[in-house]
Design a protein around this motif. Sequence first.
Motif, PDB file in Angstrom:
ATOM      1  N   ARG A  54       0.839  -1.193   0.000  1.00 24.55           N
ATOM      2  CA  ARG A  54       0.000   0.000   0.000  1.00 24.55           C
ATOM      3  C   ARG A  54       0.877   1.246   0.000  1.00 24.55           C
ATOM      4  NH1 ARG A  54      -5.144   0.551   3.495  1.00 24.55           N
ATOM      5  NH2 ARG A  54      -5.363   2.099   1.835  1.00 24.55           N
ATOM      6  N   TYR A  55       1.776   1.362   0.997  1.00 27.41           N
ATOM      7  CA  TYR A  55       2.633   2.545   1.104  1.00 27.41           C
ATOM      8  C   TYR A  55       4.093   2.117   1.209  1.00 27.41           C
ATOM      9  CZ  TYR A  55      -1.982   4.236   2.431  1.00 27.41           C
ATOM     10  OH  TYR A  55      -3.318   4.494   2.457  1.00 27.41           O
ATOM     11  N   SER A  56       4.983   3.093   0.984  1.00 26.79           N
ATOM     12  CA  SER A  56       6.430   2.906   1.029  1.00 26.79           C
ATOM     13  C   SER A  56       6.903   2.002  -0.117  1.00 26.79           C
ATOM     14  CB  SER A  56       6.887   2.351   2.375  1.00 26.79           C
ATOM     15  OG  SER A  56       8.300   2.414   2.478  1.00 26.79           O
ATOM     16  N   LYS A  57       8.201   1.747  -0.123  1.00 32.03           N
ATOM     17  CA  LYS A  57       8.814   0.958  -1.181  1.00 32.03           C
ATOM     18  C   LYS A  57       9.199  -0.420  -0.660  1.00 32.03           C
ATOM     19  CE  LYS A  57      10.668   4.979  -3.623  1.00 32.03           C
ATOM     20  NZ  LYS A  57      11.875   5.687  -4.092  1.00 32.03           N
ATOM     21  N   ALA A  62      14.228  -6.043   1.596  1.00 35.12           N
ATOM     22  CA  ALA A  62      13.029  -6.682   2.163  1.00 35.12           C
ATOM     23  C   ALA A  62      12.874  -8.099   1.611  1.00 35.12           C
ATOM     24  CB  ALA A  62      11.792  -5.842   1.851  1.00 35.12           C
ATOM     25  N   MET A  63      13.122  -8.250   0.322  1.00 35.89           N
ATOM     26  CA  MET A  63      12.991  -9.576  -0.307  1.00 35.89           C
ATOM     27  C   MET A  63      13.996 -10.558   0.284  1.00 35.89           C
ATOM     28  SD  MET A  63      12.482  -8.295  -4.256  1.00 35.89           S
ATOM     29  CE  MET A  63      11.631  -6.726  -4.527  1.00 35.89           C
ATOM     30  N   ASP A  64      15.226 -10.085   0.512  1.00 31.01           N
ATOM     31  CA  ASP A  64      16.254 -10.960   1.082  1.00 31.01           C
ATOM     32  C   ASP A  64      15.952 -11.326   2.536  1.00 31.01           C
ATOM     33  OD1 ASP A  64      17.659 -11.037  -1.270  1.00 31.01           O
ATOM     34  OD2 ASP A  64      18.989  -9.370  -0.734  1.00 31.01           O
ATOM     35  N   ALA A  65      15.192 -10.458   3.210  1.00 33.37           N
ATOM     36  CA  ALA A  65      14.835 -10.714   4.613  1.00 33.37           C
ATOM     37  C   ALA A  65      13.667 -11.683   4.746  1.00 33.37           C
ATOM     38  CB  ALA A  65      14.502  -9.397   5.315  1.00 33.37           C
ATOM     39  N   ALA A  66      13.047 -12.062   3.619  1.00 38.07           N
ATOM     40  CA  ALA A  66      11.878 -12.951   3.639  1.00 38.07           C
ATOM     41  C   ALA A  66      12.095 -14.103   2.669  1.00 38.07           C
ATOM     42  CB  ALA A  66      10.626 -12.159   3.265  1.00 38.07           C
ATOM     43  N   PRO A  67      12.834 -15.123   3.071  1.00 33.08           N
ATOM     44  CA  PRO A  67      13.149 -16.227   2.152  1.00 33.08           C
ATOM     45  C   PRO A  67      11.924 -16.996   1.650  1.00 33.08           C
ATOM     46  CG  PRO A  67      13.915 -16.687   4.402  1.00 33.08           C
ATOM     47  CD  PRO A  67      13.524 -15.252   4.361  1.00 33.08           C
ATOM     48  N   GLY A  78      -0.105   0.993  -9.964  1.00 32.53           N
ATOM     49  CA  GLY A  78       1.275   1.394 -10.221  1.00 32.53           C
ATOM     50  C   GLY A  78       2.274   0.615  -9.390  1.00 32.53           C
ATOM     51  N   THR A  79       3.214  -0.052 -10.052  1.00 32.39           N
ATOM     52  CA  THR A  79       4.180  -0.909  -9.341  1.00 32.39           C
ATOM     53  C   THR A  79       5.573  -0.276  -9.250  1.00 32.39           C
ATOM     54  OG1 THR A  79       4.668  -2.068 -11.405  1.00 32.39           O
ATOM     55  CG2 THR A  79       2.973  -3.032  -9.985  1.00 32.39           C
ATOM     56  N   ASP A  80       5.666   1.049  -9.446  1.00 29.10           N
ATOM     57  CA  ASP A  80       6.984   1.696  -9.444  1.00 29.10           C
ATOM     58  C   ASP A  80       7.634   1.708  -8.061  1.00 29.10           C
ATOM     59  OD1 ASP A  80       4.644   3.715  -9.512  1.00 29.10           O
ATOM     60  OD2 ASP A  80       6.213   4.814  -8.455  1.00 29.10           O
ATOM     61  N   THR A  81       6.865   1.441  -6.992  1.00 28.10           N
ATOM     62  CA  THR A  81       7.444   1.399  -5.648  1.00 28.10           C
ATOM     63  C   THR A  81       7.999   0.013  -5.299  1.00 28.10           C
ATOM     64  OG1 THR A  81       5.280   0.928  -4.688  1.00 28.10           O
ATOM     65  CG2 THR A  81       5.953   3.245  -4.772  1.00 28.10           C
ATOM     66  N   ILE A  82       7.924  -0.906  -6.252  1.00 26.06           N
ATOM     67  CA  ILE A  82       8.438  -2.264  -6.048  1.00 26.06           C
ATOM     68  C   ILE A  82       9.643  -2.451  -6.964  1.00 26.06           C
ATOM     69  CG2 ILE A  82       7.909  -4.736  -6.235  1.00 26.06           C
ATOM     70  CD1 ILE A  82       4.881  -3.862  -5.978  1.00 26.06           C
ATOM     71  N   ASP A  83      10.748  -2.972  -6.432  1.00 30.39           N
ATOM     72  CA  ASP A  83      11.937  -3.247  -7.245  1.00 30.39           C
ATOM     73  C   ASP A  83      11.675  -4.522  -8.047  1.00 30.39           C
ATOM     74  OD1 ASP A  83      14.399  -3.918  -8.341  1.00 30.39           O
ATOM     75  OD2 ASP A  83      15.522  -3.143  -6.614  1.00 30.39           O
ATOM     76  N   LYS A  84      11.151  -4.320  -9.256  1.00 27.73           N
ATOM     77  CA  LYS A  84      10.725  -5.471 -10.062  1.00 27.73           C
ATOM     78  C   LYS A  84      11.914  -6.299 -10.563  1.00 27.73           C
ATOM     79  CE  LYS A  84       8.034  -2.676 -12.456  1.00 27.73           C
ATOM     80  NZ  LYS A  84       7.851  -1.553 -11.507  1.00 27.73           N
ATOM     81  N   ALA A  89      14.786 -11.444 -10.220  1.00 27.41           N
ATOM     82  CA  ALA A  89      16.029 -12.172  -9.962  1.00 27.41           C
ATOM     83  C   ALA A  89      15.855 -13.214  -8.861  1.00 27.41           C
ATOM     84  CB  ALA A  89      17.133 -11.190  -9.589  1.00 27.41           C
ATOM     85  N   ARG A  90      14.902 -12.999  -7.981  1.00 28.22           N
ATOM     86  CA  ARG A  90      14.668 -13.915  -6.851  1.00 28.22           C
ATOM     87  C   ARG A  90      13.469 -14.834  -7.074  1.00 28.22           C
ATOM     88  NH1 ARG A  90      17.151  -9.521  -5.737  1.00 28.22           N
ATOM     89  NH2 ARG A  90      18.611  -9.282  -3.990  1.00 28.22           N
ATOM     90  N   GLY A  91      12.883 -14.779  -8.271  1.00 29.59           N
ATOM     91  CA  GLY A  91      11.740 -15.643  -8.575  1.00 29.59           C
ATOM     92  C   GLY A  91      10.476 -15.257  -7.845  1.00 29.59           C
ATOM     93  N   ILE A  92      10.370 -13.975  -7.468  1.00 30.32           N
ATOM     94  CA  ILE A  92       9.186 -13.481  -6.766  1.00 30.32           C
ATOM     95  C   ILE A  92       8.289 -12.784  -7.786  1.00 30.32           C
ATOM     96  CG2 ILE A  92       8.350 -11.886  -4.990  1.00 30.32           C
ATOM     97  CD1 ILE A  92      11.193 -12.216  -3.681  1.00 30.32           C
ATOM     98  N   GLN A  93       7.032 -13.178  -7.856  1.00 23.72           N
ATOM     99  CA  GLN A  93       6.115 -12.566  -8.814  1.00 23.72           C
ATOM    100  C   GLN A  93       5.610 -11.229  -8.288  1.00 23.72           C
ATOM    101  OE1 GLN A  93       3.249 -14.474 -11.287  1.00 23.72           O
ATOM    102  NE2 GLN A  93       3.887 -16.517 -10.644  1.00 23.72           N
ATOM    103  N   VAL A  94       5.472 -10.258  -9.190  1.00 24.35           N
ATOM    104  CA  VAL A  94       4.882  -8.954  -8.866  1.00 24.35           C
ATOM    105  C   VAL A  94       3.577  -8.832  -9.637  1.00 24.35           C
ATOM    106  CG1 VAL A  94       5.167  -6.446  -9.017  1.00 24.35           C
ATOM    107  CG2 VAL A  94       7.132  -7.896  -8.446  1.00 24.35           C
ATOM    108  N   VAL A  95       2.499  -8.577  -8.918  1.00 23.94           N
ATOM    109  CA  VAL A  95       1.177  -8.470  -9.545  1.00 23.94           C
ATOM    110  C   VAL A  95       0.523  -7.155  -9.105  1.00 23.94           C
ATOM    111  CG1 VAL A  95       0.757 -10.930  -9.894  1.00 23.94           C
ATOM    112  CG2 VAL A  95       0.244  -9.917  -7.678  1.00 23.94           C
TER     113      VAL A  95
END
Length: 306
Positions: A54-57, A62-67, A78-84, A89-95
């Motif tokens: 919802r808020y912040s980036k 953060a991704m590395d802290a959540a295996p 808008g997904t510009d606040t997410i490092d796509k 690179a980590r196999g995490i889907q962004v929707v």
Amino acid sequence: MSRRPVFLVTGSDLAPQALALLGDYEMVFAGKTPTEDGIVELCRRHDPVAIIVRYSKVGAAAMDAAPSLKVISKHGSGTDTIDKAAAKARGIQVVAAAGANAAAVAEQALALLLACAKSVVALDRRMHAGHWDKATHKSVELEGRTIGVIGLGAIGLRFARVADAMGLRVLGFDPYATNLPAYVMPAALETIWRESDAISLHCPLTADNAKLLNATTLAACKPGVIVVNTARGGLIDEDALLAAIRSGQVASAGLDSFAVEPMTAPHPFHGESRITLSPHIGGVTADAYVKMGLAAAQNALAVLNG
């Protein structure tokens, strides 16, 4: 740590209808004004399988802290606040909840356009101060004029349809849009700058279009153009816009998003009577809150459930 898998929400709440879908998960909320560091710490503590943004980036830390993280779901379009790139690179889907807030944002863009054309805020202030400007004021009539719509996704097309219904000629630019409706005339950016009496931004922010409206492109616009932005603040060079407002090259601007949010005081836009401001609430309606929450939850579950 909870035995149930965790959903982390980077905000303080989620629509009850969305929460009802997530009963099998432990819900963790980051609060009203989460920071990137705070989100990293929550990821480290709870190892979520999904993050609803919802808020912040949300970045690589953060991704590395959540295996266990499988999906990052945007509460909005808008997904510009997410490092796509980091997510890929980590196999995490962004929707994203594309279209869930289309009606709300298109209506806000229309409200800002009309506020600019009809001097709604300035006249309201004058009336409350005891003035009656009927003999001296002239508003802008939009019928028959040209509006350039940049970005023709769900929001841009909805706004374009309303503009067409009001008798505006609609020029549209979107390199990814196909099968455009008859009321949108495809146009190059150069044509939009040259011919538009008003320009409304509805595109995502990318590395390629950052500061799309800048000193050069604003100078290429029709003198007295109206600028509306309900997309992302980074699409506009704010210093250049302010200079164009002060010179009269831009007659007025209606802005719902800014380069730095929340806007800090004092800000150069403060006190400029021809800039109408709203605090990035285009998509914030009671209806859109439910629609975006449901879409964010459903999109995340679709990934988790394969």
